[in-house]
Design a protein around this motif. Sequence first.
Motif, PDB file in Angstrom:
ATOM      1  N   PRO A  64      -2.701   9.565  48.184  1.00  0.00           N
ATOM      2  CA  PRO A  64      -3.260  10.097  46.932  1.00  0.00           C
ATOM      3  C   PRO A  64      -4.626   9.523  46.597  1.00  0.00           C
ATOM      4  O   PRO A  64      -5.476  10.210  46.032  1.00  0.00           O
ATOM      5  CB  PRO A  64      -2.236   9.699  45.865  1.00  0.00           C
ATOM      6  N   SER A  65      -4.875   8.281  46.977  1.00  0.00           N
ATOM      7  CA  SER A  65      -6.185   7.680  46.718  1.00  0.00           C
ATOM      8  C   SER A  65      -7.272   8.363  47.538  1.00  0.00           C
ATOM      9  O   SER A  65      -8.377   8.598  47.033  1.00  0.00           O
ATOM     10  CB  SER A  65      -6.157   6.189  47.045  1.00  0.00           C
ATOM     11  N   LEU A  66      -6.972   8.700  48.783  1.00  0.00           N
ATOM     12  CA  LEU A  66      -7.953   9.409  49.606  1.00  0.00           C
ATOM     13  C   LEU A  66      -8.195  10.824  49.095  1.00  0.00           C
ATOM     14  O   LEU A  66      -9.327  11.305  49.100  1.00  0.00           O
ATOM     15  CB  LEU A  66      -7.493   9.439  51.061  1.00  0.00           C
ATOM     16  N   ILE A  67      -7.140  11.497  48.655  1.00  0.00           N
ATOM     17  CA  ILE A  67      -7.298  12.842  48.093  1.00  0.00           C
ATOM     18  C   ILE A  67      -8.154  12.780  46.838  1.00  0.00           C
ATOM     19  O   ILE A  67      -9.054  13.601  46.632  1.00  0.00           O
ATOM     20  CB  ILE A  67      -5.927  13.475  47.795  1.00  0.00           C
ATOM     21  N   LEU A  68      -7.893  11.802  45.983  1.00  0.00           N
ATOM     22  CA  LEU A  68      -8.674  11.649  44.756  1.00  0.00           C
ATOM     23  C   LEU A  68     -10.136  11.333  45.077  1.00  0.00           C
ATOM     24  O   LEU A  68     -11.041  11.888  44.437  1.00  0.00           O
ATOM     25  CB  LEU A  68      -8.070  10.546  43.889  1.00  0.00           C
ATOM     26  N   LEU A  69     -10.372  10.489  46.057  1.00  0.00           N
ATOM     27  CA  LEU A  69     -11.741  10.191  46.468  1.00  0.00           C
ATOM     28  C   LEU A  69     -12.425  11.449  46.984  1.00  0.00           C
ATOM     29  O   LEU A  69     -13.582  11.721  46.647  1.00  0.00           O
ATOM     30  CB  LEU A  69     -11.755   9.094  47.531  1.00  0.00           C
TER      31      LEU A  69
END
Length: 97
Positions: A64-69
């Motif tokens: 989820p952190s990569l998607i948000l980035l």
Amino acid sequence: MFVGNFIGIICASSLHCQYFFSLLFLLWKTTFPTIIMHLNCLCRLLWFAAVEFYWNVYPSTSFPSLILLFLHLAILWGLYISPTEQPFIEKESCSSG
């Protein structure tokens, strides 16, 4: 000012109280291409919903952190390629007198 705040959010991965309202404004300043041009508003609202969904994932993991980035960087790219609005600059005439 919103763009500067947004860049700080991307770099620091932290949430500020201005983020919620400025994100809507920044999404409306972008010119994301869509297949159906009548759904520009809907696509931007879905983009906003995706950012909110991936921000509220608990516990935070790398996916989820990569998607948000990726979502944030895409918004920043959309702001970079969008045309600027400068209503106070007069256009110069090309004729020489």
